[in-house]
Design an enzyme around this catalytic site. Structure first.
Site, short mmCIF file in Angstrom:
data_model
loop_
_atom_site.label_atom_id
_atom_site.label_comp_id
_atom_site.label_asym_id
_atom_site.label_seq_id
_atom_site.Cartn_x
_atom_site.Cartn_y
_atom_site.Cartn_z
N HIS A 154 -6.23 -1.16 -12.19
CA HIS A 154 -5.02 -0.35 -12.40
C HIS A 154 -3.79 -1.25 -12.56
CE1 HIS A 154 -7.40 3.18 -11.39
NE2 HIS A 154 -6.38 3.92 -11.76
N LYS B 56 -13.12 9.67 -4.63
CA LYS B 56 -13.42 10.40 -3.38
C LYS B 56 -12.22 10.35 -2.43
CE LYS B 56 -14.68 6.72 -0.43
NZ LYS B 56 -14.23 6.41 0.92
#
Lengths: 196, 273
Positions: free
Chosen positions: A38, A106
């Site tokens: 990222h 998650k």
């Protein structure tokens, strides 16, 4: 709750159609990206460079897999989701640059991400720790970008078949299952504390 | 006499076992939770966890891609003789396990984030050696994942805040939410020192999950009434067990450490003689 069997590239209408609690299975291309990938995406944006892959056409998977190299080919051993909350400060800036996005991870993401996903993307929850199960759905590892970040942090390109079941945790209308659960948990916490 | 090679190979086999086969007490606790959940999403999540455990055991692959930071507890009998450096043999075992199991190379420099790819570095693997009675060497491996480690916490309470211990433990679990892969196991260390409490909390996680006393069961009930549920998506099962270890502390302090463990409560032991 509705079941959706989606193929990449997943169209914008299909994304906007998903509601929290729906079950989703994915077939097609998923690219793993966690913290370091990222950060690198944002560096590309800051430098005005094109990413080596189109985020819109794939599913971004918060995952640091175990990969082995077998005779020049990559094979996935275990590939469950990683904690998405670590990407909370990075994801809204990535979302600014895209028209649509599907994220799998998650543990949920925060209010900033819920807002950034409005009208363009969804967050899908896959069972945390289910690495062996997830690896079964990875038919091939097609490519890898940014291998210099190390095995867990590199961007691995998976071709998956019926990856799931995923639960829509955050939809494109500002709904978040996690937000609902958190609210109830806060109430329950106060109740527990007031007990003698 | 036990050889360097034997220790190294035992460490490899213990990691293979811990990563691919969950201990029976934890599997049973997950099965019980599956039966008790009536929320569909919660049931599906535990169902996926149980299928994943089966797949990992059947295929002999790690049940979770986060094969953890390698942690080893060694209990060495005072009549056990050793003619090599135990630490070196354990490190060699971790090096081989990383290739052979395989383990994900998780160990990086904390500041540069450089990854040597071996799970070996300064102070890693994390090795604790205790000298005990007897003439054997007991090795226990406990690979610890970061998702659950990252939401763990330690607090130095005041001696007058004994009544706040429970609140702190429950608050740590509440703040963790779905991030550590619930259903979790909560390891708690109360007492000793700043570092000692953390070590007690981690050692508590080595206990059988069914070995809870009344205090621990009471805490478990409160934690499960939070409603975080499997995966943080709501439900009855936030934790499978709460395991508490206590030790004496300084009269002026009250350290409390909470070490959160995901459902993959991986551990394996072997005794060498």
């Amino acid at each position: 709750m509705a079941e959706h069997w989606l193929k990449t590239p997943i169209g914008k209408n299909e994304i906007l159609n998903l509601k929290v609690g729906d079950v989703v299975y994915i077939t097609g291309t998923m690219i793993t990206a966690r913290d370091e990938a990222h950060v690198r995406m944002l560096e590309y944006f800051d430098e005005g460079r094109e990413l080596p892959f189109r985020i819109e056409d794939v599913v971004i998977y918060h995952c640091g897999p175990i990969i082995v190299e077998d005779g020049g080919k990559y094979r996935t051993i275990s590939a469950g989701p990683t904690t998405s909350a670590r990407m909370n400060p990075l994801t809204p800036r990535v979302l600014e640059k895209v028209d649509r996005m599907v994220i799998v991870g998650k543990g949920g993401m925060n209010e900033d991400v819920v807002n950034a996903l409005k009208g363009k993307g969804v967050y899908l929850a896959y069972t945390g720790g289910a690495g062996a199960l997830a690896a079964q759905t990875v038919k091939t590892v097609r490519d890898v970008y940014w291998k210099d970040l190390g095995m867990p942090e590199a961007a691995w390109v998976f071709e998956v078949e019926n990856f799931g079941p995923c639960i829509v945790g955050i939809d494109s209308r500002g709904n978040s299952l996690y937000k609902e659960v958190e609210k109830k948990v806060e109430e329950n916490f106060r109740k527990i504390l007031s007990q003698p | 006499m036990v050889s360097f090679e034997e220790v190294a190979e035992t460490v490899v086999e213990l990691f293979r076992k811990a990563e691919t086969e969950l201990p029976e007490d934890v599997i049973q606790a997950l099965k019980n939770a599956y039966e008790q959940e009536d929320n569909e999403v919660a049931r599906n999540t535990i169902g996926a966890i149980l299928r994943n455990i089966e797949a990992a055991r059947g295929l002999k692959v790690p049940m979770c891609q986060d094969t953890g930071l390698p942690i080893i507890f060694a209990e060495i009998g005072r009549d056990f003789s050793l003619d090599f450096n135990l630490r070196d043999a354990i490190i060699e075992g971790v090096r081989r396990a990383t290739k052979e199991v395989p383990l994900r190379p998780n160990a990086v420099h904390p500041l540069t984030r450089e990854n040597p790819g071996t799970n070996i570095g300064p102070h890693v693997p994390l090795i604790t050696v205790d000298v005990v009675e007897g003439d054997t060497l007991k090795l226990t491996v406990m690979p610890k994942g970061a998702g659950s480690e990252n939401v763990s916490a330690l607090k130095m309470l005041l001696p007058s805040q004994v009544g706040n211990v429970e609140r702190f433990i429950i608050e740590v679990v509440k703040n963790a939410g779905g991030k550590p892969c619930p259903p979790i196991i909560v390891g708690v260390g109360i007492g000793t020192t700043f570092d000692g409490a953390a070590k007690l909390a981690k050692k508590a996680l080595l206990r059988n999950v069914t070995s809870m006393d009344e205090f621990e069961r009471g805490l478990l009930e409160k934690i499960n009434s939070l409603g975080i549920g499997p995966g943080g998506l709501g439900g009855k099962t936030t934790a499978l067990a709460v395991l508490v270890e206590t030790g004496y502390c300084h009269t002026a302090s009250l350290p409390v450490a909470v070490n959160i463990q995901c459902w993959a409560n991986r551990r394996a032991s072997a005794v060498l003689r």
